[in-house]
Design a protein around this motif. Structure first.
Motif, PDB file in Angstrom:
ATOM      1  N   MET A   1     -13.879  13.129 -56.779  1.00 54.27           N
ATOM      2  CA  MET A   1     -12.612  12.740 -56.148  1.00 54.27           C
ATOM      3  C   MET A   1     -11.536  13.764 -56.487  1.00 54.27           C
ATOM      4  O   MET A   1     -11.392  14.153 -57.647  1.00 54.27           O
ATOM      5  CB  MET A   1     -12.176  11.347 -56.611  1.00 54.27           C
ATOM      6  N   VAL A   2     -10.814  14.223 -55.444  1.00 57.17           N
ATOM      7  CA  VAL A   2      -9.718  15.164 -55.662  1.00 57.17           C
ATOM      8  C   VAL A   2      -8.464  14.664 -54.954  1.00 57.17           C
ATOM      9  O   VAL A   2      -8.513  13.733 -54.144  1.00 57.17           O
ATOM     10  CB  VAL A   2     -10.086  16.580 -55.155  1.00 57.17           C
ATOM     11  N   ARG A   3      -7.366  15.318 -55.251  1.00 58.05           N
ATOM     12  CA  ARG A   3      -6.086  14.958 -54.633  1.00 58.05           C
ATOM     13  C   ARG A   3      -5.846  15.866 -53.424  1.00 58.05           C
ATOM     14  O   ARG A   3      -5.888  17.095 -53.537  1.00 58.05           O
ATOM     15  CB  ARG A   3      -4.951  15.109 -55.659  1.00 58.05           C
ATOM     16  N   ILE A   4      -5.587  15.231 -52.286  1.00 61.35           N
ATOM     17  CA  ILE A   4      -5.410  15.933 -51.020  1.00 61.35           C
ATOM     18  C   ILE A   4      -3.985  15.732 -50.528  1.00 61.35           C
ATOM     19  O   ILE A   4      -3.499  14.594 -50.473  1.00 61.35           O
ATOM     20  CB  ILE A   4      -6.371  15.378 -49.933  1.00 61.35           C
ATOM     21  N   SER A   5      -3.313  16.818 -50.162  1.00 62.55           N
ATOM     22  CA  SER A   5      -1.989  16.717 -49.530  1.00 62.55           C
ATOM     23  C   SER A   5      -2.104  17.113 -48.070  1.00 62.55           C
ATOM     24  O   SER A   5      -2.752  18.115 -47.732  1.00 62.55           O
ATOM     25  CB  SER A   5      -0.967  17.623 -50.226  1.00 62.55           C
ATOM     26  N   ILE A   6      -1.456  16.324 -47.209  1.00 61.46           N
ATOM     27  CA  ILE A   6      -1.499  16.571 -45.771  1.00 61.46           C
ATOM     28  C   ILE A   6      -0.079  16.734 -45.262  1.00 61.46           C
ATOM     29  O   ILE A   6       0.731  15.801 -45.341  1.00 61.46           O
ATOM     30  CB  ILE A   6      -2.209  15.426 -45.029  1.00 61.46           C
ATOM     31  N   ALA A   7       0.229  17.932 -44.765  1.00 60.99           N
ATOM     32  CA  ALA A   7       1.556  18.202 -44.201  1.00 60.99           C
ATOM     33  C   ALA A   7       1.520  17.895 -42.707  1.00 60.99           C
ATOM     34  O   ALA A   7       0.583  18.271 -42.018  1.00 60.99           O
ATOM     35  CB  ALA A   7       1.937  19.664 -44.433  1.00 60.99           C
ATOM     36  N   GLY A   8       2.548  17.215 -42.225  1.00 59.72           N
ATOM     37  CA  GLY A   8       2.546  16.821 -40.822  1.00 59.72           C
ATOM     38  C   GLY A   8       1.577  15.682 -40.564  1.00 59.72           C
ATOM     39  O   GLY A   8       0.957  15.591 -39.503  1.00 59.72           O
ATOM     40  N   GLY A   9       1.450  14.795 -41.520  1.00 58.31           N
ATOM     41  CA  GLY A   9       0.436  13.750 -41.461  1.00 58.31           C
ATOM     42  C   GLY A   9       0.711  12.616 -40.504  1.00 58.31           C
ATOM     43  O   GLY A   9      -0.138  11.736 -40.344  1.00 58.31           O
ATOM     44  N   SER A  10       1.870  12.614 -39.841  1.00 60.09           N
ATOM     45  CA  SER A  10       2.166  11.531 -38.899  1.00 60.09           C
ATOM     46  C   SER A  10       1.740  11.860 -37.475  1.00 60.09           C
ATOM     47  O   SER A  10       1.814  11.003 -36.585  1.00 60.09           O
ATOM     48  CB  SER A  10       3.669  11.204 -38.917  1.00 60.09           C
ATOM     49  N   GLY A  11       1.277  13.086 -37.215  1.00 59.39           N
ATOM     50  CA  GLY A  11       0.831  13.465 -35.877  1.00 59.39           C
ATOM     51  C   GLY A  11      -0.477  12.783 -35.512  1.00 59.39           C
ATOM     52  O   GLY A  11      -1.228  12.331 -36.386  1.00 59.39           O
ATOM     53  N   ASN A  12      -0.784  12.723 -34.205  1.00 58.00           N
ATOM     54  CA  ASN A  12      -1.957  11.945 -33.802  1.00 58.00           C
ATOM     55  C   ASN A  12      -3.279  12.582 -34.212  1.00 58.00           C
ATOM     56  O   ASN A  12      -4.239  11.872 -34.534  1.00 58.00           O
ATOM     57  CB  ASN A  12      -1.933  11.623 -32.301  1.00 58.00           C
ATOM     58  N   HIS A  27     -11.065  10.177 -52.093  1.00 63.34           N
ATOM     59  CA  HIS A  27      -9.964  11.044 -52.511  1.00 63.34           C
ATOM     60  C   HIS A  27      -8.629  10.307 -52.576  1.00 63.34           C
ATOM     61  O   HIS A  27      -8.438   9.274 -51.920  1.00 63.34           O
ATOM     62  CB  HIS A  27      -9.839  12.237 -51.559  1.00 63.34           C
ATOM     63  N   THR A  28      -7.722  10.884 -53.324  1.00 63.86           N
ATOM     64  CA  THR A  28      -6.331  10.448 -53.323  1.00 63.86           C
ATOM     65  C   THR A  28      -5.598  11.233 -52.237  1.00 63.86           C
ATOM     66  O   THR A  28      -5.632  12.469 -52.236  1.00 63.86           O
ATOM     67  CB  THR A  28      -5.669  10.709 -54.690  1.00 63.86           C
ATOM     68  N   ILE A  29      -4.960  10.533 -51.324  1.00 58.43           N
ATOM     69  CA  ILE A  29      -4.327  11.175 -50.166  1.00 58.43           C
ATOM     70  C   ILE A  29      -2.817  11.054 -50.271  1.00 58.43           C
ATOM     71  O   ILE A  29      -2.267   9.958 -50.424  1.00 58.43           O
ATOM     72  CB  ILE A  29      -4.819  10.541 -48.850  1.00 58.43           C
ATOM     73  N   ILE A  30      -2.159  12.209 -50.165  1.00 63.75           N
ATOM     74  CA  ILE A  30      -0.694  12.261 -50.209  1.00 63.75           C
ATOM     75  C   ILE A  30      -0.212  12.925 -48.930  1.00 63.75           C
ATOM     76  O   ILE A  30      -0.576  14.062 -48.631  1.00 63.75           O
ATOM     77  CB  ILE A  30      -0.205  13.054 -51.433  1.00 63.75           C
ATOM     78  N   VAL A  31       0.578  12.207 -48.146  1.00 68.05           N
ATOM     79  CA  VAL A  31       1.134  12.746 -46.915  1.00 68.05           C
ATOM     80  C   VAL A  31       2.539  13.264 -47.187  1.00 68.05           C
ATOM     81  O   VAL A  31       3.400  12.530 -47.703  1.00 68.05           O
ATOM     82  CB  VAL A  31       1.165  11.676 -45.800  1.00 68.05           C
ATOM     83  N   LEU A  32       2.750  14.536 -46.872  1.00 67.82           N
ATOM     84  CA  LEU A  32       4.079  15.132 -47.002  1.00 67.82           C
ATOM     85  C   LEU A  32       4.835  14.915 -45.703  1.00 67.82           C
ATOM     86  O   LEU A  32       4.303  15.161 -44.618  1.00 67.82           O
ATOM     87  CB  LEU A  32       3.968  16.633 -47.290  1.00 67.82           C
ATOM     88  N   THR A  33       6.071  14.451 -45.805  1.00 71.96           N
ATOM     89  CA  THR A  33       6.853  14.151 -44.613  1.00 71.96           C
ATOM     90  C   THR A  33       8.295  14.604 -44.766  1.00 71.96           C
ATOM     91  O   THR A  33       8.840  14.569 -45.874  1.00 71.96           O
ATOM     92  CB  THR A  33       6.805  12.642 -44.291  1.00 71.96           C
TER      93      THR A  33
END
Length: 315
Positions: A1-12, A27-33
């Motif tokens: 398990m790793v930590r994942i960051s997603i930029a622009g995570g609100s797009g379809n 995984h641990t999911i972090i959405v950057l907004t």
């Protein structure tokens, strides 16, 4: 398990991928907004408000992150400043992997709306030119097969979008002399599933990550439309010389703009995209590679005919 960051995570497209990643429960999911946290995001996801113009804040946000995936809308990222800042911050924060906002064609020729992708490709090459400091992959599934079902919605998040293959109105546009041009088409579900596997992959990512759900000629796409719709499609052929001069001589073109395009710019943009799609296809930009097919050879992709039959056979 790793930590994942997603930029622009609100797009379809991002949300299709996030759903596939959540399903793995790995995984641990972090959405950057940029804006306030959204209420309709899964409770298992951490939302973190960031200023993409603040390198210091980005570095702080990416400490302890293993993989960063960008889904930032490139048309709204002037000079790709946000993505460049994310790349720089990822390197400083010790991030291992990065995926830029790609998720489409292999080439960018004759598609000015994709200029941002080319800038980021060159930027990533530059930061690694004296030695690899950031592992990255350009994930390229070609055209989402779902768009050939337009105007019907065929996935949870991806919005319908028209193409030069208009099954709804039983018509298509082709470039004269380039009827055998190849295109890669992949369902968004298959794309998301492969992306989730790539995140789990323990080996090194390839710099180019082609995903081939289907590879077919443009003539085959027309022929499939004719079978599904039960009658011939009206095919108009345009000359490549006219397209090169910015002339669209067909009786129709794309009519529904991407949601990121303003009403004021929509008409000009629709003509530009119609011309660009035809030219880029004729020149091989949508003939993608298959690196991830080979990496995940056990995965069974959805065939174009099976997928579109479900969308059109009852219409």
């Amino acid at each position: 398990m790793v930590r994942i960051s997603i930029a622009g995570g609100s797009g379809n497209v991002a949300r299709e991928f996030i759903d596939a990643l959540l399903a793995t429960n790995n995984h641990t999911i972090i959405v950057l907004t940029r804006t306030a946290p959204k209420d309709d995001i899964d409770a298992r996801i951490t939302q973190r408000v960031v200023d993409y113009d603040s390198p210091e804040q980005l570095v702080d946000s990416l400490h302890g992150i293993h993989t960063v995936l960008s889904f930032i809308q490139i048309l709204s990222d002037v000079d790709q400043k946000a993505q460049k800042n994310i790349i720089d911050a990822a390197i400083k924060a010790g991030v291992k992997r990065f995926a830029p906002s790609e998720y489409g064609s292999a080439g960018t020729t004759n598609m000015p709306w994709y200029e941002g992708k080319q800038k980021i490709r060159e930027y990533l090459e530059k930061v690694n030119e004296t030695g690899k400091v950031l592992e990255y992959c350009l994930f390229q599934p070609g055209l989402f097969l779902n768009y050939l079902a337009f105007p019907h919605k065929t996935s949870k998040h991806l919005s319908p979008l028209g193409t030069v293959f208009d099954y709804q109105n039983k018509r298509a546009l082709l470039v004269e002399g380039h009827e055998d041009a190849l295109m890669t088409l992949t369902t968004v579900d298959d794309f998301a599933a492969i992306m989730a596997r790539a995140v789990d992959y323990h080996g090194e990512w390839p710099a180019v990550g082609g995903i081939q759900g289907n590879k077919v000629t443009v003539t085959a796409i027309v022929e499939l439309g004719q079978r599904l719709r039960g009658q011939p499609l009206s095919v108009e052929k345009v000359k490549i010389e006219d397209l090169e001069e910015g002339k669209l001589t067909s009786s129709w073109g794309l009519e529904v703009p991407h949601k990121s395009v303003s009403k004021e710019k929509a008409t000009a943009m629709l003509k530009q995209v119609t011309i660009g799609m035809l030219l880029s296809t004729a020149k091989g930009a949508w003939d993608g590679s298959d690196e991830l097919n080979r990496m995940f050879s056990e995965y069974s992709f959805t065939s174009m005919e099976d997928f579109l039959s479900k969308g059109w056979i009852k219409k």
